[in-house]
Design a protein around this motif. Structure first.
Motif, short mmCIF file in Angstrom:
data_model
loop_
_atom_site.label_atom_id
_atom_site.label_comp_id
_atom_site.label_asym_id
_atom_site.label_seq_id
_atom_site.Cartn_x
_atom_site.Cartn_y
_atom_site.Cartn_z
N VAL A 2 0.82 -1.23 0.00
CA VAL A 2 0.00 0.00 0.00
C VAL A 2 0.85 1.27 0.00
O VAL A 2 0.33 2.35 -0.28
N LYS A 3 2.13 1.17 0.29
CA LYS A 3 3.02 2.32 0.14
C LYS A 3 3.19 2.69 -1.34
O LYS A 3 3.38 3.85 -1.67
N ASN A 4 3.15 1.67 -2.19
CA ASN A 4 3.42 1.86 -3.62
C ASN A 4 2.17 1.90 -4.49
O ASN A 4 2.24 2.36 -5.63
N GLU A 5 1.07 1.36 -4.00
CA GLU A 5 -0.16 1.28 -4.78
C GLU A 5 -1.32 1.81 -3.94
O GLU A 5 -1.34 1.65 -2.72
N THR A 6 -2.29 2.42 -4.60
CA THR A 6 -3.48 2.88 -3.92
C THR A 6 -4.47 1.72 -3.86
O THR A 6 -4.85 1.18 -4.90
N VAL A 7 -4.86 1.35 -2.66
CA VAL A 7 -5.78 0.23 -2.46
C VAL A 7 -7.06 0.77 -1.84
O VAL A 7 -7.03 1.41 -0.78
N GLU A 8 -8.17 0.51 -2.49
CA GLU A 8 -9.48 0.97 -2.03
C GLU A 8 -10.07 0.02 -0.98
O GLU A 8 -10.65 0.46 -0.01
N SER A 9 -9.92 -1.29 -1.22
CA SER A 9 -10.50 -2.23 -0.27
C SER A 9 -9.78 -3.57 -0.31
O SER A 9 -9.13 -3.92 -1.29
N PHE A 10 -9.91 -4.27 0.81
CA PHE A 10 -9.45 -5.64 0.93
C PHE A 10 -10.68 -6.53 0.86
O PHE A 10 -11.67 -6.27 1.56
N VAL A 11 -10.63 -7.56 0.05
CA VAL A 11 -11.69 -8.56 -0.01
C VAL A 11 -11.11 -9.83 0.60
O VAL A 11 -10.12 -10.37 0.11
N ILE A 12 -11.72 -10.25 1.68
CA ILE A 12 -11.22 -11.41 2.43
C ILE A 12 -12.21 -12.54 2.26
O ILE A 12 -13.42 -12.35 2.42
N GLY A 13 -11.68 -13.70 1.94
CA GLY A 13 -12.52 -14.87 1.76
C GLY A 13 -13.34 -15.16 3.01
O GLY A 13 -12.86 -15.02 4.13
N LEU A 14 -14.59 -15.54 2.79
CA LEU A 14 -15.50 -15.88 3.88
C LEU A 14 -15.82 -17.37 3.76
O LEU A 14 -16.62 -17.77 2.92
N PRO A 15 -15.16 -18.19 4.59
CA PRO A 15 -15.39 -19.63 4.50
C PRO A 15 -16.72 -20.03 5.14
O PRO A 15 -16.99 -19.67 6.29
N LEU B 227 -6.33 -6.01 10.31
CA LEU B 227 -6.31 -5.19 9.09
C LEU B 227 -7.03 -3.87 9.30
O LEU B 227 -6.58 -2.83 8.83
N SER B 228 -8.16 -3.90 10.02
CA SER B 228 -8.90 -2.66 10.25
C SER B 228 -8.11 -1.69 11.14
O SER B 228 -8.27 -0.48 11.01
N ILE B 229 -7.27 -2.22 11.99
CA ILE B 229 -6.42 -1.37 12.84
C ILE B 229 -5.23 -0.83 12.04
O ILE B 229 -4.92 0.36 12.09
N GLU B 230 -4.56 -1.72 11.30
CA GLU B 230 -3.36 -1.34 10.54
C GLU B 230 -3.68 -0.46 9.33
O GLU B 230 -2.86 0.37 8.94
N PHE B 231 -4.86 -0.65 8.74
CA PHE B 231 -5.24 0.07 7.53
C PHE B 231 -6.64 0.66 7.70
O PHE B 231 -7.59 0.25 7.04
N PRO B 232 -6.78 1.65 8.58
CA PRO B 232 -8.12 2.17 8.91
C PRO B 232 -8.84 2.84 7.75
O PRO B 232 -10.07 2.94 7.77
N THR B 233 -8.13 3.27 6.72
CA THR B 233 -8.78 3.96 5.60
C THR B 233 -9.17 3.02 4.46
O THR B 233 -9.78 3.44 3.49
N ILE B 234 -8.80 1.75 4.58
CA ILE B 234 -9.11 0.78 3.53
C ILE B 234 -10.33 -0.04 3.95
O ILE B 234 -10.35 -0.61 5.04
N LYS B 235 -11.33 -0.09 3.07
CA LYS B 235 -12.56 -0.84 3.37
C LYS B 235 -12.26 -2.34 3.43
O LYS B 235 -11.40 -2.84 2.72
N MET B 236 -13.03 -3.01 4.27
CA MET B 236 -12.97 -4.47 4.38
C MET B 236 -14.26 -5.05 3.81
O MET B 236 -15.35 -4.63 4.19
N GLU B 237 -14.11 -5.98 2.89
CA GLU B 237 -15.25 -6.67 2.30
C GLU B 237 -15.03 -8.16 2.48
O GLU B 237 -13.89 -8.61 2.57
N ARG B 238 -16.11 -8.91 2.53
CA ARG B 238 -16.01 -10.37 2.63
C ARG B 238 -16.68 -10.98 1.41
O ARG B 238 -17.66 -10.46 0.89
#
Length: 136
Positions: free
Chosen positions: A45-58, A79-90
């Motif tokens: 994320v230092k080198n690329e702009t990331v809008e959201s993380f999509v995490i697998g939902l088993p 992830l929500s603590i380390e990257f508070p500005t990036i949305k989390m999706e499942r």
């Protein structure tokens, strides 16, 4: 636009896939050791702009969370603590490992390469991301 990054989380390895900047195409990025995942993501994320993380939902076949969801919840929190500005999706990840293996077979990949579990994880992350893109 920013990229969307998908994670196929596992105890040992995590497969990672990413979209192009227009969020049209899901591509496998890499597989990292899970213990190094946060460090990898911070560098990315230092080198690329990331809008959201999509995490697998088993999930189980009856739609209830599978046992591995207990392992993923701490990651989602971290992830929500380390990257508070990036949305989390499942995204439902049922059958992604089987589909990844089947795609390897269908592409004519040699047996030796199909045994590469890291590659299966990366392809699984790509399938999770593509399913998410199809859903939104």
């Amino acid at each position: 636009m920013a990229r969307i990054l998908a994670l196929d989380y596992g105890k040992v390895r995590t497969g990672i896939a990413v979209t192009d900047e227009l969020q049209l195409i899901a591509s496998g990025l890499t597989t990292v050791e899970t213990k190094n995942l946060i460090i990898f993501l911070k560098d990315y994320v230092k080198n690329e702009t990331v809008e959201s993380f999509v995490i697998g939902l088993p999930k189980q076949m009856d739609n209830t969370p599978s046992e591995s969801e207990k392992l993923i919840q701490p990651l989602v929190k971290k992830l929500s603590i380390e990257f508070p500005t990036i949305k989390m999706e499942r995204q439902d990840e049922r059958f992604t490992s089987k589909m990844a293996f089947q795609s390897m077979l269908d592409s004519g990949m040699k047996k030796k390469k199909r045994q590469n579990k890291a590659l299966v994880d990366e392809i699984s992350a790509t399938l999770i991301l593509q399913a998410y893109l199809n859903r939104i």
